[in-house]
Scaffold this motif. Structure first.
Motif, PDB file in Angstrom:
ATOM      1  N   UNK A 101       0.835  -1.194   0.000  1.00  0.00           N
ATOM      2  CA  UNK A 101       0.000   0.000   0.000  1.00  0.00           C
ATOM      3  C   UNK A 101       0.874   1.250   0.000  1.00  0.00           C
ATOM      4  N   UNK A 102       0.508   2.206  -0.828  1.00  0.00           N
ATOM      5  CA  UNK A 102       1.315   3.409  -1.011  1.00  0.00           C
ATOM      6  C   UNK A 102       0.423   4.638  -1.080  1.00  0.00           C
ATOM      7  N   UNK A 103       1.071   5.786  -1.135  1.00  0.00           N
ATOM      8  CA  UNK A 103       0.383   7.038  -1.419  1.00  0.00           C
ATOM      9  C   UNK A 103       0.742   7.455  -2.844  1.00  0.00           C
ATOM     10  N   UNK A 104       0.104   8.512  -3.329  1.00  0.00           N
ATOM     11  CA  UNK A 104       0.448   9.016  -4.650  1.00  0.00           C
ATOM     12  C   UNK A 104       1.922   9.400  -4.700  1.00  0.00           C
ATOM     13  N   UNK A 105       2.450   9.931  -3.595  1.00  0.00           N
ATOM     14  CA  UNK A 105       3.819  10.421  -3.581  1.00  0.00           C
ATOM     15  C   UNK A 105       4.858   9.305  -3.691  1.00  0.00           C
ATOM     16  N   UNK A 106       4.566   8.126  -3.147  1.00  0.00           N
ATOM     17  CA  UNK A 106       5.585   7.069  -3.161  1.00  0.00           C
ATOM     18  C   UNK A 106       5.151   5.823  -3.933  1.00  0.00           C
TER      19      UNK A 106
END
Length: 230
Positions: A47-52
């Protein structure tokens, strides 16, 4: 007029009977929690964010309803994340997958129009018109569109299930969970995911065909070629 009396179920009178009842209740609780536990384990570390989010050729955006023909706020937020990933050069193609089972209801085309308004070229968008649920979308991404690796974009309460199911369908998957305020829709979605975990586990175990499979489509391959991708 006859009266009917509803009697409460009788509890076991013996110590052995009560012990068996407690064991049965505990076993039921464990079985109920197993699908949710599987979803968490299957998506752990993915699971990630848009940034990573990892650089990936394809992003998959799952439908989340239309309001008067336009993406619902939750769907718009998913599409915003996809557009941001595209502008940042972290993805090359967006596969939009949703429901087009009726002439007057077309999630993929509404999603495509929204993305083009937000800077994603039409040639970089591929539409799956038979993504009737998460399992169908994952299987079709693999078997119909030839997607082997993808970033999956959804709300946080749904993205674990999406990652687990797409992995079960053969797609190396990473999830980007879109943050939302904890409003009524968020709570509804969270409760729904608890109930959907059982179906997800069954889909992963038995791997049923989607409601509509159809022939192989070269849309993703063409979109990648349009952008110079491999």
């Amino acid at each position: 007029m006859r009266r009917f009396t509803v009697r409460a179920p009788r509890l076991p009178r013996t110590r052995k009977g009560r012990r068996r009842l407690v064991q049965a209740v505990m076993a039921g609780c464990v079985l109920a929690l197993l699908p949710a536990t599987w979803l968490r384990l299957a998506s752990e570390g993915r699971l990630h964010t848009v940034a990573d989010a990892p650089r990936t050729e394809v992003a998959v955006v799952f439908g989340a309803g239309l309001w008067q023909g336009e993406p619902s706020p939750y769907l718009a937020h998913r599409l915003d994340a996809a557009a941001e990933l595209y502008r940042a050069g972290r993805i090359e193609v967006v596969l939009v997958t949703g429901d087009n089972s009726r002439v007057d209801y077309d999630e993929p085309d509404a999603m495509r129009a929204y993305l083009t308004r937000h800077g994603v070229p039409d040639a970089r968008i591929v539409s799956d018109y038979a993504g009737f649920d998460t399992w169908d979308s994952c299987v079709r991404a693999k078997k119909i569109f030839g997607v082997d690796r993808a970033v999956l974009i959804s709300q946080g309460f749904h993205v674990r299930r999406a990652v687990a199911l797409c992995r079960a369908a053969g797609v190396t998957s990473y999830g980007v969970g879109v943050d939302e305020p904890h409003d009524g829709t968020w709570y509804y979605g969270t409760v729904r995911e608890v109930l959907a975990a059982g179906k997800a586990a069954a889909d992963a175990a038995f791997r049923p065909d989607p409601r509509f499979l159809g022939p192989r489509e070269p849309g993703v391959e063409r979109a990648l070629a349009e952008g110079g991708g491999s």
